[in-house]
Design a protein around this motif. Sequence first.
Motif, PDB file in Angstrom:
ATOM      1  N   VAL A 121       6.678  -7.289 -33.599  1.00  0.00           N
ATOM      2  CA  VAL A 121       7.647  -6.420 -32.917  1.00  0.00           C
ATOM      3  C   VAL A 121       7.888  -6.959 -31.509  1.00  0.00           C
ATOM      4  N   GLY A 122       9.160  -7.035 -31.103  1.00  0.00           N
ATOM      5  CA  GLY A 122       9.487  -7.517 -29.762  1.00  0.00           C
ATOM      6  C   GLY A 122       9.589  -9.024 -29.685  1.00  0.00           C
ATOM      7  N   ILE A 123      10.173  -9.643 -30.703  1.00  0.00           N
ATOM      8  CA  ILE A 123      10.289 -11.106 -30.742  1.00  0.00           C
ATOM      9  C   ILE A 123      11.352 -11.546 -29.740  1.00  0.00           C
ATOM     10  N   ASP A 124      11.006 -12.504 -28.907  1.00  0.00           N
ATOM     11  CA  ASP A 124      11.869 -12.908 -27.802  1.00  0.00           C
ATOM     12  C   ASP A 124      12.784 -14.070 -28.183  1.00  0.00           C
ATOM     13  N   ALA A 125      13.807 -14.258 -27.376  1.00  0.00           N
ATOM     14  CA  ALA A 125      14.762 -15.359 -27.534  1.00  0.00           C
ATOM     15  C   ALA A 125      15.442 -15.569 -26.196  1.00  0.00           C
ATOM     16  N   GLY A 126      16.271 -16.588 -26.101  1.00  0.00           N
ATOM     17  CA  GLY A 126      16.978 -16.839 -24.859  1.00  0.00           C
ATOM     18  C   GLY A 126      18.073 -17.867 -25.042  1.00  0.00           C
ATOM     19  N   VAL A 127      18.796 -18.116 -23.969  1.00  0.00           N
ATOM     20  CA  VAL A 127      19.909 -19.063 -23.996  1.00  0.00           C
ATOM     21  C   VAL A 127      19.608 -20.219 -23.049  1.00  0.00           C
ATOM     22  N   VAL A 128      19.748 -21.430 -23.549  1.00  0.00           N
ATOM     23  CA  VAL A 128      19.518 -22.641 -22.777  1.00  0.00           C
ATOM     24  C   VAL A 128      20.807 -23.449 -22.764  1.00  0.00           C
ATOM     25  N   THR A 129      21.035 -24.223 -21.699  1.00  0.00           N
ATOM     26  CA  THR A 129      22.284 -24.980 -21.588  1.00  0.00           C
ATOM     27  C   THR A 129      22.010 -26.479 -21.483  1.00  0.00           C
ATOM     28  N   LYS A 130      23.072 -27.256 -21.632  1.00  0.00           N
ATOM     29  CA  LYS A 130      22.930 -28.696 -21.458  1.00  0.00           C
ATOM     30  C   LYS A 130      22.635 -29.004 -19.982  1.00  0.00           C
ATOM     31  N   LYS A 131      22.041 -30.156 -19.745  1.00  0.00           N
ATOM     32  CA  LYS A 131      21.543 -30.466 -18.411  1.00  0.00           C
ATOM     33  C   LYS A 131      22.660 -30.728 -17.404  1.00  0.00           C
ATOM     34  N   GLN A 132      23.726 -31.341 -17.851  1.00  0.00           N
ATOM     35  CA  GLN A 132      24.804 -31.704 -16.929  1.00  0.00           C
ATOM     36  C   GLN A 132      26.077 -30.938 -17.289  1.00  0.00           C
ATOM     37  N   GLY A 133      26.598 -30.195 -16.309  1.00  0.00           N
ATOM     38  CA  GLY A 133      27.868 -29.518 -16.503  1.00  0.00           C
ATOM     39  C   GLY A 133      27.824 -28.295 -17.396  1.00  0.00           C
ATOM     40  N   GLY A 134      26.648 -27.775 -17.616  1.00  0.00           N
ATOM     41  CA  GLY A 134      26.535 -26.593 -18.455  1.00  0.00           C
ATOM     42  C   GLY A 134      26.808 -25.319 -17.678  1.00  0.00           C
ATOM     43  N   PRO A 135      27.053 -24.217 -18.373  1.00  0.00           N
ATOM     44  CA  PRO A 135      27.275 -22.934 -17.695  1.00  0.00           C
ATOM     45  C   PRO A 135      26.006 -22.475 -16.994  1.00  0.00           C
TER      46      PRO A 135
END
Length: 327
Positions: A121-135
């Motif tokens: 219960v409570g499994i985490d996640a997230g958003v990662v971006t590209k190293k150059q020019g990412g949001p």
Amino acid sequence: MSARRTLPVLLAAVLALSACGQAGAGDGAAASSGYTLRIGVIGSGNKLTGVFGYLQDKGKLLPLLTGAGVRKIEVYSFPNGPDLNQALVAGELDVASYGDTPALVARGAGQPTRLIAQSTVGIDAGVVTKKQGGPTSLAGLAGRKVATQKGSYIHRYLLGALGDLGVRPAEIVHIYNTDVEAALERGDVDAAAVPAANLELLRSKGYPVIDVASEDHPAYLGTSATVVPEAFLKDHAGLVPAWQAAQAEGTRQAKADWQGYLAFAEKVGGFPAEVTRKTTLASQLPEQPFTPQGLTLLENTKKFLVQQAFVKKDFAIDDWIAPGARR
């Protein structure tokens, strides 16, 4: 094709069987009586993870299930929930243990399953971006190409977080978690939503992290769902209490030997020790098969999927829970 149209296609019960592959090693040889329990999981190597994997690794799982007639255990792993659902609807599995989103969508599509437990219960996640020019924020995903493993709780988190902000990416593409780094490195996508362990591994390699569910969108944390086909329960109703008791015992043993459990999680997960220790949390292992937090997250996920038309027909969670299941 839009994410709204693609997810139901991936998750709905289908008629074709996805090949299960070679069965994993069981806890012992089959006896003259009883039956082989076929368990489907997400991952690779046909191995159980979590507290059930911990018990099996120590040779303690099968003895906890023999009272329900189980004489051998076979494990089949699948890359994601929709693939597992294919095998489940084809009658090739007796138990499925995976994320709540594909389990809910399958039930809403008419797949006759019953919920017997939530082991995480409570499994985490997230958003990662590209190293150059990412949001640099979720708002910056507008008009960008974003990857995730479609049909998973991670996909649901991504859609929920973006929906809260009214952000519309140019495209959400299906990429398995193991292939995300290569896609980011090549610039095929601008960002990706991934599970916690993948997130921390990518962070350690210098990929920027712009959102974490547990910190920024806790309402979209995931849970696991363990389901069985209704047809299986007709002949093996005793598995429900035996499975729930095994989960309780596995949780008790894992928390009593936390360093041993972390060592097992590192071995089966394949992530570095520091990543495993940061993302494997005792608080995510419930003492009971169902908890108020787990059921609340499950209900909220179902409501979201119904609103998004990913769940075709609404249903009550209480009606989904197997008869005789301890809550």
